[in-house]
Design an enzyme around this catalytic site. Structure first.
Site, short mmCIF file in Angstrom:
data_model
loop_
_atom_site.label_atom_id
_atom_site.label_comp_id
_atom_site.label_asym_id
_atom_site.label_seq_id
_atom_site.Cartn_x
_atom_site.Cartn_y
_atom_site.Cartn_z
N ILE A 72 7.74 3.93 -1.06
CA ILE A 72 6.29 3.95 -1.24
C ILE A 72 5.88 2.71 -2.01
O ILE A 72 6.71 2.02 -2.59
CB ILE A 72 5.81 5.23 -1.97
CG1 ILE A 72 6.53 5.41 -3.29
CG2 ILE A 72 5.99 6.44 -1.08
CD1 ILE A 72 6.10 6.64 -4.08
N ASP A 73 4.59 2.42 -2.00
CA ASP A 73 4.09 1.19 -2.60
C ASP A 73 4.21 1.18 -4.11
O ASP A 73 4.29 2.21 -4.76
CB ASP A 73 2.62 0.99 -2.25
CG ASP A 73 2.42 0.74 -0.78
OD1 ASP A 73 3.37 0.31 -0.12
OD2 ASP A 73 1.31 0.97 -0.29
N LYS A 74 4.14 -0.01 -4.64
CA LYS A 74 4.18 -0.21 -6.08
C LYS A 74 3.14 0.65 -6.80
O LYS A 74 3.44 1.28 -7.81
CB LYS A 74 3.91 -1.68 -6.39
CG LYS A 74 3.68 -1.96 -7.86
CD LYS A 74 3.01 -3.31 -8.06
CE LYS A 74 2.52 -3.45 -9.48
NZ LYS A 74 1.70 -4.64 -9.67
N GLY A 84 0.78 -1.20 0.00
CA GLY A 84 0.00 0.00 0.00
C GLY A 84 0.79 1.22 0.00
O GLY A 84 1.71 1.35 -0.73
#
Length: 398
Positions: free
Chosen positions: A213-215, A43
């Site tokens: 940070i998330d994908k 997330g």
């Protein structure tokens, strides 16, 4: 390629000590992070890549971008450290660990503490406790071998650099790129790209990454180009002198969201669904600020969000917890993303949006070398711009 700060809405509490910033914007696409299928990977994760958190930081939602890469084998020659320091008169009386941190600045305090304990860092040829105080003309000798931090392969993947100098790099990460190799995502990551374009990063933990940070979250990532810079920036993240601002599209009306300007709710790993996080009393402290709330229509808003802490999926979990989830969030959003009064075009735009509509658009920090206050910004990507346009069509914002 820096200018004076633009008039982005920044909250005073989260911009502490950042009055005069350098504002850098870029049109180039960002690099993304990890995937909801991988363990620990799902997330809007943004946390310092501290040595104490290495295990939990490595596998957060990683998935590969495309790679027409030419792979180059990394150098595998270990670095031998052999340094002697004679204590000066003005250093007498300091504890060994304090003096070591002052003179061996290329290494973290955690590394130095470990070397004092295991005998790699000797005081007058003997192993001593960290609290032992030194005298003038005492000798500290550091002898150790630094192995490479990973076997990650360099890959020729384009990256969008929005700020760079001798000590610091800021990358704008696009949706769909994983930040760090992990289970199921050994290639195509931002780290692989960094190692190709900046081979010297190979001797740094996580190729110099300070946070991530998330994908499926786009936006800015901070990277140290030297060990002292990386460690200094991680310390800033811990003491909250780094600020990170996000924009996101949420299902919720302006009046309701305004009642949650400060979300203070601890976050921990879900007991049954291990790839998810949740609000729980036994979780780690987590505080999110809703800095600006712009209505797109009666039931959807564009938020400007500031992080006081950086827990895994924090923004997504907090907004879901108060029942106003981010549009496109398949993990934490569910059916609550669809509110009343939507046109068919708006309903389709929400239903088909392929990722959480979350973008890290502003990053502020104190430069680890010059002490200058730096701010870097980047506009929201095109997919979010289109979503915002569809949701706000025909709606007059007062």
């Amino acid at each position: 390629m820096t200018n004076n700060i633009s008039n982005n809405p920044m909250n005073d509490t989260t911009k502490n000590n950042h009055a005069d910033k350098t504002n850098v914007t870029s049109d180039i696409e960002p690099l993304v992070q990890e995937s909801a299928a991988a363990d620990d990977n799902c997330g809007d994760y943004d946390e310092s890549l501290d040595d104490d958190h290495n295990d939990e930081l490595l596998d957060d939602e990683d998935e590969a971008l495309d790679n027409d890469d030419e792979q180059v084998a990394p150098q595998s020659i270990p670095e031998i450290i052999n340094i002697t320091h004679t204590v000066a008169d003005n250093e007498a009386g300091l504890r060994i660990d304090k003096l070591a941190a002052l003179i061996f600045t290329d290494f973290s305090r955690a590394q130095l503490q470990g070397w004092i304990t295991d005998g790699s860092l000797l005081h007058n040829g003997e192993i001593q406790k960290s609290k032992q105080r030194v005298k003038a003309d005492d000798v500290l000798h550091l002898s150790t071998t630094l192995q490479q931090h990973s076997e990650d392969m360099p890959e020729n993947i384009a990256i969008d650099v929005v700020y760079e100098d001798d000590a610091v790099l800021v990358i704008d990460k696009p949706v769909g790129m994983v930040v760090h190799p992990g289970a199921g995502n050994q290639t195509g990551t931002l780290v692989n790209a960094l190692l190709y374009h900046y081979p010297q990063q190979h001797h740094l933990p996580r190729a110099g990454l300070v946070h991530r940070i998330d994908k499926d979250t786009s936006g800015l990532l901070l990277i140290g180009k030297t060990k002292p810079a990386q460690m200094a920036l991680m310390e800033q993240l811990k003491d909250k002198s780094v600020y990170r601002h996000y924009q996101c599209v949420v299902a919720g009306d302006q009046a309701a969201l305004a009642r949650h300007r400060r979300i203070d709710a601890p976050i921990g790993r879900h007991r049954n669904q291990r790839t998810k996080m949740t609000v729980m009393t036994a979780g780690r402290d987590a505080v999110t600020h809703l800095l600006d709330i712009t209505p797109l229509n009666d039931n959807y808003c564009l938020l400007d969000v500031g992080l006081e802490t950086g827990r895994t999926h924090q923004i997504r979990v907090h907004l879901s917890h108060i029942t106003y989830p981010i549009v496109g969030d398949r993990v934490y959003g569910g059916r609550r993303q669809l509110r009343a009064g939507l046109t068919e075009a708006q309903r389709q735009a929400i239903g088909s949006f392929p990722r959480q509509a979350l973008h890290a658009y502003a990053l502020g920090f104190v430069h680890p070398t010059t002490g200058e206050d730096i701010e870097v910004t980047t506009p929201v990507p095109e997919d979010m711009q289109q979503l915002i346009a569809v949701l706000s069509e025909g709606y007059d914002v007062e």
